[in-house]
Motif scaffolding. Structure first.
Motif, short mmCIF file in Angstrom:
data_model
loop_
_atom_site.label_atom_id
_atom_site.label_comp_id
_atom_site.label_asym_id
_atom_site.label_seq_id
_atom_site.Cartn_x
_atom_site.Cartn_y
_atom_site.Cartn_z
N VAL A 47 2.58 1.61 -3.45
CA VAL A 47 1.63 2.00 -4.49
C VAL A 47 1.20 3.46 -4.32
O VAL A 47 1.08 4.20 -5.30
CB VAL A 47 0.42 1.04 -4.49
N LEU A 57 -5.33 -2.13 -1.95
CA LEU A 57 -5.13 -1.37 -3.18
C LEU A 57 -6.36 -0.53 -3.51
O LEU A 57 -6.25 0.63 -3.94
CB LEU A 57 -4.81 -2.32 -4.35
N GLY A 101 0.84 -1.21 0.00
CA GLY A 101 0.00 0.00 0.00
C GLY A 101 0.87 1.25 0.00
O GLY A 101 0.61 2.21 -0.74
#
Ligand code: KG4
Ligand code: ZN
Length: 361
Positions: A255, A290, A252
């Motif tokens: 990203v 995500l 996480g």
């Protein structure tokens, strides 16, 4: 356009026909995937020699079945597209040589496809996504974030400096005595575990580069497991849940960084999207993380159906169509030699220590 795709880079023997009529929605006319999992399970990972031999035995029949299923005659196929790398070289040779033979016999062009390009373009086949978008590829052999700018124009923004994420799942499973492939079994065990029992590290969290690392986490799991021998079923479940939480947290963070960079580099993109591909995308804890990151950053989250996220030949046939359409299919066919390593992005330097070394490597 009608393209026959062939995929043999790892432990799936696959063939597919994809068609595109003008500007309409592409059609997956057939999509056959034969998994070799059973042949490799006893060894706890993919054995390259067994994989290559299994491809030789199965591929002719799979191609025949894909053509028959599609209702498209070989004479009406516009081109043959085959994975030419990266992957296990024995399998690549089988797939590419078979494709060359079919193309030569039928008098069709041959398009050598980069397997990663297949993953990168799948969201355009399934969701009609426009360029540019961001791709997170998390499989047994790869962990990458790629800015997909156009057909043939990819920029790798992050990769793993050691293990691939699927490989970390597979090795964790092996350490805990769970069967191969590890990912689904770790997820299953984690469902009844306490994710707060072990404070595993969140590798690279907070680092300015969005790169990944999983080997330190793997070591922490090994230390926790060896400290409590013999492991009870609950211990295994707790380790799996804590491992999964650490992975989701680290992923996480990585990203979120990439999403922020995408905003900076493509400020005019009205509806930016993050696409996930690869077997690890099946994990619901990871998917939920995500989804949350995307919602917070104003990105849409695109997860193509799992059977098109994991290795398949429809993505290879589709990449062939994209290349034909973009005029990028010339001159790369019959002379192409399979490449076990073939970065999508020739500009970003390879990471030291990275590579395909895991179960699927
Ligand atoms: O994309 P894939 O089918 O094959 C390649 O690596 O090319 O990915 C397989 C990987 C394996 O490492 C497997 O353990 C992992 O994906 N995987 C999962 C899950 N399902 C498969 N990892 C975590 N959670 C899952 N549910
Ligand atoms: Zn793959």
């Amino acid at each position: 356009m009608r393209v026959l795709g062939i995929e043999t880079s790892c432990d799936e023997t696959a063939a597919s026909v994809v068609t595109l009529d003008g500007d309409s929605v592409p059609v997956i006319a057939s999509n056959i995937v034969l998994s070799q999992i059973e042949e490799h399970a006893a060894f706890g990972g993919v054995v390259p020699e067994i994989a290559a031999r299994a491809h030789v035995e199965a591929l002719d029949g799979i191609v025949e079945a894909a053509l028959a299923d599609s209702g498209v005659a070989l004479a009406d196929i516009d081109a043959i597209a085959a994975t030419a790398g990266p992957g296990l070289v024995g399998g690549l040779i089988v797939g590419l040589m078979t494709a060359k033979a079919i193309a030569a016999a039928a008098g069709k062009p041959l398009i050598a496809i980069n397997h990663l390009e297949g993953h990168a373009l799948t969201a355009r086949l399934t969701d009609g996504l426009d360029f540019p978008y961001l791709l997170l590829l998390v499989s047994g052999g790869h962990t990458q974030i790629v800015a997909v700018r156009d057909v043939g124009d990819y920029q790798r923004w992050a990769t793993t400096i050691d293990d691939a994420l699927g490989e970390a799942f597979d090795k964790t499973a092996k350490m805990l005595g769970l069967p191969y492939p590890g990912g689904p079994n770790v997820e299953k065990a984690a469902a009844t575990g306490d994710a707060t029992r072990f404070a595993f590290p969140r590798p690279m969290k907070g680092s300015a580069q969005p790169d990944f690392s999983f080997s330190g986490l793997k070591t922490a799991v090994r230390q926790a497991a060896t400290a409590i021998q013999p492991l009870s079923e609950q211990d295994v479940a707790d380790i799996c849940a804590s491992f999964q939480a650490a992975v989701a947290d680290a992923l996480g963070d990585r990203v979120a960084r990439a999403l922020a960079r995408f905003r900076e580099e493509f400020p005019d993109k009205a509806k930016p999207a993050l696409v996930v591909a690869g077997g690890v995308a099946a994990n619901s804890t990871i998917k939920a993380t995500l989804q949350k990151q995307c919602a917070e950053a104003g990105f849409s989250f695109v997860a193509p159906p799992l059977k098109l996220c994991t290795d398949n030949a429809a993505m290879i046939a589709w990449a062939g169509i994209e290349r034909l359409r973009a005029g990028l299919s010339q001159g790369n066919g019959f002379d192409f030699v399979p490449r076990s390593r073939w970065p999508l992005d020739s500009i970003s330097a390879p990471m030291i220590g990275s590579g395909r070394r895991g179960a699927k490597a």
